[in-house]
Write a protein that holds these residues in place. Sequence first.
Motif, PDB file in Angstrom:
ATOM      1  N   SER A   1       0.827  -1.208   0.000  1.00 24.91           N
ATOM      2  CA  SER A   1       0.000   0.000   0.000  1.00 24.91           C
ATOM      3  C   SER A   1       0.861   1.259   0.000  1.00 24.91           C
ATOM      4  CB  SER A   1      -0.919   0.030   1.223  1.00 24.91           C
ATOM      5  OG  SER A   1      -1.795  -1.072   1.224  1.00 24.91           O
TER       6      SER A   1
ATOM      7  N   THR B   1      -0.585   7.146   3.080  1.00 25.45           N
ATOM      8  CA  THR B   1      -1.705   8.072   2.917  1.00 25.45           C
ATOM      9  C   THR B   1      -1.842   8.957   4.147  1.00 25.45           C
ATOM     10  OG1 THR B   1      -3.255   6.433   3.825  1.00 25.45           O
ATOM     11  CG2 THR B   1      -2.977   6.481   1.425  1.00 25.45           C
ATOM     12  N   GLU B   2      -2.586  10.035   3.993  1.00 24.99           N
ATOM     13  CA  GLU B   2      -2.898  10.971   5.078  1.00 24.99           C
ATOM     14  C   GLU B   2      -1.639  11.425   5.818  1.00 24.99           C
ATOM     15  OE1 GLU B   2      -6.081   9.756   7.587  1.00 24.99           O
ATOM     16  OE2 GLU B   2      -7.192   8.786   5.953  1.00 24.99           O
TER      17      GLU B   2
ATOM     18  N   GLY C   1      -1.810   3.797   5.816  1.00 22.85           N
ATOM     19  CA  GLY C   1      -1.307   3.201   4.582  1.00 22.85           C
ATOM     20  C   GLY C   1      -0.058   2.376   4.821  1.00 22.85           C
TER      21      GLY C   1
ATOM     22  N   ASN D   1       2.943  10.267  -2.667  1.00 20.47           N
ATOM     23  CA  ASN D   1       1.852   9.295  -2.725  1.00 20.47           C
ATOM     24  C   ASN D   1       1.693   8.758  -4.150  1.00 20.47           C
ATOM     25  OD1 ASN D   1      -0.306   7.718  -2.037  1.00 20.47           O
ATOM     26  ND2 ASN D   1      -1.792   9.380  -2.057  1.00 20.47           N
TER      27      ASN D   1
END
Length: 296
Positions: free
Chosen positions: A61, A64-65, A70, A232
């Motif tokens: 993965s 993220t954020e 993630g 990302n």
Amino acid sequence: MASILSTDSENIMQPKNKLSSILEWGTLVGSTILVCFFLLVILWEIFSKGSSVITWEFIRSLPTEGMTKGGILTPIIGTVMLTLLTALFSIPFGVCCAIYLNEYAESNWLTRLIRASIRNLSGVPSIIYGLFGLALFVQGLQLGTSLLAAGLTLGLLSLPYIITTTEEALLRIPNSTREAALAVGATKFETIKDIVLPSSMSGILTGVVLTLSRAAGETAPILFTGAAFYINQTSVSVNQEFMALPYHLYMLSTQHQSIDEVRPIAYGTALVLVIVVFLMNLTAFYIRYTYRQHEK
């Protein structure tokens, strides 16, 4: 009378020698146990807190954020690309330099000065290489903060180690082997290519893999030359910034605004990095073992 005095002195010296041997042996064993103890403590700390985080989803993965959720796919890809670029720039130059110094260069003050300089470069702190890479590649050659600049910087850092280990591997080949090849009509280049290099390949490859495993875990050289805080995406270009596992771990552990929230991800990243370095070291030992079995 002289023989009696000699016998008495030998009897006095034996307990002293025995005591000295026991102290030396005890010091070595104690130091080894102490080092292994701290190593096991560190590994247990990383494994116990990072193993629960590592899943297939965590590996594949994207972060993220702001890296609070993630996985670590982007840092893994960046680390692999960085290691490949480091190998591409350091291995050919390092091996060729070692061959020249050991096989062609005359033994004089200039050669000794070059060897001493190479060994001194091995002890230079990695942060100095990072600043040098910033001045030369990022600003001087105007490559910008990029994967290419970071790879060139790590290539420079790896060169002294590769040159030293390659030259040591070449030195293990006896001169009689070279003389035998030359005696049957082979040229110096053919002797090196067909006899010396294949015989020393196990030592060369072992040194190369161990050097690259060290480079893969470096943070300081890429701190100024191309590592990014957060990306990302999976696509990596040599002209762009990138994410790497050691820098990712550094940011999560010390610079993130939510350190307590990302601490499990930091331990998972640390465990992945330890596993990567361990596998590279295991590869080096396997290469050496395989070549030695073939030599037998």
